[in-house]
Design a protein around this motif. Sequence first.
Motif, PDB file in Angstrom:
ATOM      1  N   UNK A   3       4.292  25.972  38.266  1.00 50.85           N
ATOM      2  CA  UNK A   3       5.405  25.797  39.195  1.00 50.85           C
ATOM      3  C   UNK A   3       6.562  24.985  38.618  1.00 50.85           C
ATOM      4  N   UNK A   4       6.330  23.832  37.970  1.00 52.53           N
ATOM      5  CA  UNK A   4       7.479  23.117  37.397  1.00 52.53           C
ATOM      6  C   UNK A   4       8.234  23.957  36.366  1.00 52.53           C
ATOM      7  N   UNK A   5       7.517  24.747  35.590  1.00 50.02           N
ATOM      8  CA  UNK A   5       8.186  25.594  34.597  1.00 50.02           C
ATOM      9  C   UNK A   5       9.071  26.630  35.291  1.00 50.02           C
ATOM     10  N   UNK A   6       8.589  27.184  36.392  1.00 48.69           N
ATOM     11  CA  UNK A   6       9.390  28.149  37.142  1.00 48.69           C
ATOM     12  C   UNK A   6      10.643  27.499  37.709  1.00 48.69           C
ATOM     13  N   UNK A   7      10.494  26.315  38.320  1.00 46.03           N
ATOM     14  CA  UNK A   7      11.651  25.637  38.907  1.00 46.03           C
ATOM     15  C   UNK A   7      12.669  25.243  37.850  1.00 46.03           C
ATOM     16  N   UNK A   8      12.218  24.932  36.657  1.00 45.22           N
ATOM     17  CA  UNK A   8      13.160  24.580  35.588  1.00 45.22           C
ATOM     18  C   UNK A   8      14.020  25.769  35.182  1.00 45.22           C
ATOM     19  N   UNK A   9      13.514  26.987  35.360  1.00 44.30           N
ATOM     20  CA  UNK A   9      14.337  28.160  35.055  1.00 44.30           C
ATOM     21  C   UNK A   9      15.462  28.325  36.079  1.00 44.30           C
ATOM     22  N   UNK A  10      15.334  27.666  37.234  1.00 49.35           N
ATOM     23  CA  UNK A  10      16.347  27.765  38.288  1.00 49.35           C
ATOM     24  C   UNK A  10      17.422  26.691  38.194  1.00 49.35           C
ATOM     25  N   UNK A  11      17.324  25.780  37.238  1.00 47.47           N
ATOM     26  CA  UNK A  11      18.323  24.711  37.106  1.00 47.47           C
ATOM     27  C   UNK A  11      19.700  25.325  36.887  1.00 47.47           C
ATOM     28  N   UNK A  12      20.646  24.870  37.683  1.00 45.76           N
ATOM     29  CA  UNK A  12      22.004  25.395  37.645  1.00 45.76           C
ATOM     30  C   UNK A  12      22.233  26.500  38.653  1.00 45.76           C
ATOM     31  N   UNK A  13      21.176  26.925  39.333  1.00 40.03           N
ATOM     32  CA  UNK A  13      21.283  27.998  40.334  1.00 40.03           C
ATOM     33  C   UNK A  13      21.378  27.423  41.735  1.00 40.03           C
ATOM     34  N   UNK A  14      21.889  28.247  42.636  1.00 39.16           N
ATOM     35  CA  UNK A  14      21.953  27.886  44.053  1.00 39.16           C
ATOM     36  C   UNK A  14      20.566  28.111  44.668  1.00 39.16           C
ATOM     37  N   UNK A  15      20.024  27.090  45.328  1.00 37.19           N
ATOM     38  CA  UNK A  15      18.697  27.181  45.940  1.00 37.19           C
ATOM     39  C   UNK A  15      18.750  26.690  47.383  1.00 37.19           C
ATOM     40  N   UNK A  16      17.747  27.087  48.165  1.00 35.80           N
ATOM     41  CA  UNK A  16      17.577  26.595  49.524  1.00 35.80           C
ATOM     42  C   UNK A  16      16.202  25.961  49.603  1.00 35.80           C
TER      43      UNK A  16
END
Length: 70
Positions: A3-16
């Motif tokens: 899970x942390x690896x997945x969330x790191x791929x989202x850095x810089x993206x818009x999230x909710x």
Amino acid sequence: MLFPAFFRTLIGSEVVVELKSGVKLQGTLQACDDYLNLRMTDVSSAGRDAQPYLQGLQSCFVRYLRTLAS
């Protein structure tokens, strides 16, 4: 640590992010640590559960709290 690896791929993206209270925060993901704590900027409260005190929020830190069942 999938899970942390997945969330790191989202850095810089818009999230909710939906909190335990039901409040949804929308913003840009800036950081994620191994404990799934999130740092966000350009934050706004999304949806009909918008709280008035969240209107002026520009950045926030969302702490992941895991509870263990007894």
